[in-house]
Design an enzyme around this catalytic site. Structure first.
Site, PDB file in Angstrom:
ATOM      1  N   TYR A  99       0.745  -1.329  -0.072  1.00  0.00           N
ATOM      2  CA  TYR A  99       0.004   0.216   0.126  1.00  0.00           C
ATOM      3  C   TYR A  99       0.876   1.191  -0.301  1.00  0.00           C
ATOM      4  O   TYR A  99       0.577   2.127  -0.681  1.00  0.00           O
ATOM      5  CB  TYR A  99      -1.107  -0.072   1.292  1.00  0.00           C
ATOM      6  CG  TYR A  99      -2.053  -1.098   1.225  1.00  0.00           C
ATOM      7  CD1 TYR A  99      -3.055  -0.944   0.418  1.00  0.00           C
ATOM      8  CD2 TYR A  99      -1.789  -2.105   1.708  1.00  0.00           C
ATOM      9  CE1 TYR A  99      -4.051  -1.771   0.557  1.00  0.00           C
ATOM     10  CE2 TYR A  99      -2.853  -3.339   1.625  1.00  0.00           C
ATOM     11  CZ  TYR A  99      -3.922  -3.118   1.100  1.00  0.00           C
ATOM     12  OH  TYR A  99      -4.743  -4.073   0.951  1.00  0.00           O
ATOM     13  N   ASN A 122     -12.980  -0.304  -4.164  1.00  0.00           N
ATOM     14  CA  ASN A 122     -13.292  -0.686  -5.407  1.00  0.00           C
ATOM     15  C   ASN A 122     -14.270  -1.514  -5.730  1.00  0.00           C
ATOM     16  O   ASN A 122     -14.038  -3.048  -5.357  1.00  0.00           O
ATOM     17  CB  ASN A 122     -11.755  -1.443  -5.854  1.00  0.00           C
ATOM     18  CG  ASN A 122     -11.520  -1.797  -6.980  1.00  0.00           C
ATOM     19  OD1 ASN A 122     -12.023  -1.689  -7.915  1.00  0.00           O
ATOM     20  ND2 ASN A 122     -10.267  -2.605  -7.350  1.00  0.00           N
ATOM     21  N   CYS A 130      -6.573  -4.927  -7.325  1.00  0.00           N
ATOM     22  CA  CYS A 130      -6.307  -4.640  -6.016  1.00  0.00           C
ATOM     23  C   CYS A 130      -5.823  -5.956  -5.066  1.00  0.00           C
ATOM     24  O   CYS A 130      -5.237  -5.768  -4.038  1.00  0.00           O
ATOM     25  CB  CYS A 130      -7.549  -3.831  -5.080  1.00  0.00           C
ATOM     26  SG  CYS A 130      -8.996  -4.841  -5.092  1.00  0.00           S
ATOM     27  N   HIS A 131      -6.244  -6.982  -5.590  1.00  0.00           N
ATOM     28  CA  HIS A 131      -5.788  -8.189  -5.066  1.00  0.00           C
ATOM     29  C   HIS A 131      -3.907  -8.170  -5.142  1.00  0.00           C
ATOM     30  O   HIS A 131      -3.405  -9.003  -4.166  1.00  0.00           O
ATOM     31  CB  HIS A 131      -5.862  -9.391  -5.476  1.00  0.00           C
ATOM     32  CG  HIS A 131      -5.825  -9.660  -6.950  1.00  0.00           C
ATOM     33  ND1 HIS A 131      -6.500  -9.340  -8.077  1.00  0.00           N
ATOM     34  CD2 HIS A 131      -4.784 -10.574  -7.612  1.00  0.00           C
ATOM     35  CE1 HIS A 131      -6.029  -9.466  -9.031  1.00  0.00           C
ATOM     36  NE2 HIS A 131      -5.003 -10.386  -8.946  1.00  0.00           N
ATOM     37  N   GLU A 158      -1.858 -16.344  -9.913  1.00  0.00           N
ATOM     38  CA  GLU A 158      -0.846 -15.795 -10.804  1.00  0.00           C
ATOM     39  C   GLU A 158       0.551 -16.083 -10.495  1.00  0.00           C
ATOM     40  O   GLU A 158       1.482 -15.435 -11.039  1.00  0.00           O
ATOM     41  CB  GLU A 158      -1.100 -14.243 -10.560  1.00  0.00           C
ATOM     42  CG  GLU A 158      -2.461 -13.657 -11.041  1.00  0.00           C
ATOM     43  CD  GLU A 158      -2.506 -12.195 -10.808  1.00  0.00           C
ATOM     44  OE1 GLU A 158      -1.491 -11.443 -10.445  1.00  0.00           O
ATOM     45  OE2 GLU A 158      -3.560 -11.563 -10.927  1.00  0.00           O
TER      46      GLU A 158
END
Length: 170
Positions: A99, A122, A130-131, A158
């Site tokens: 962040y 979001n 945002c993950h 991912e």
């Protein structure tokens, strides 16, 4: 008019995607959240062109043939929120930032908490990833209203290694 469709994501989990005639306007992890956020006004229409395209692209993402989304998005929020959300799209697939790093990227290094709140608001998670934002100590802090297990699944998908609620750096 707002429309929605139910899209399979993982195993028995579905997401609910909303759209207007302008583009995709929301992605929700529960039907209750969908109804709360749309005040019960969304109409089921799974064959809307935007819902169909979102379904296709989310499927490709889950089977790992897509890393970026190319959808018309209807993004509504404050100028600050939109600045944060725009920057989310620059975080590469398979990478995470903190962040604090995100706050610096938007030119407001002291706005760490405000960046966290913008992420929390979001309405287009996954599409605006945002993950990929984690705590300074690599903790998987809040995601989509206590859906941290989904954040872990998305990061793992991912190729990011997660153990005990933290990103493990290679």
């Amino acid at each position: 008019m707002n429309y929605y469709g139910s899209i399979p994501l993982f195993d028995n989990e579905h997401v609910y995607v909303t759209c207007s005639d302008k583009g995709i306007s929301g992605l929700f992890f529960s039907f209750d959240e969908l109804m709360l956020q749309t005040k019960g006004t969304a109409t089921l229409l799974e064959n809307h062109e935007y819902i169909e395209e979102a379904t296709k692209q989310l499927h490709e993402y889950v089977v790992q043939t897509r890393q970026n989304f190319d959808l018309p998005l209807e993004i509504t929020g404050t100028a600050f929120q939109q600045k944060v959300w725009k920057e989310l799209k620059t975080i590469p697939y398979g990478e995470v930032i903190s962040y604090k790093q995100l706050a610096s990227m938007i030119g407001q290094p002291k706005a760490v908490r405000a960046v966290g709140q913008a992420n929390r608001r979001n309405r287009l998670p996954i599409f605006l990833p945002c993950h990929r934002v984690v705590g300074a100590s690599k903790d998987l802090t809040g995601y989509a209203g206590a859906q941290v297990h989904l954040k872990e699944k998305l990061l793992t998908l991912e190729g990011i290694q997660v153990a005990n609620g933290k990103v493990v750096l290679a």
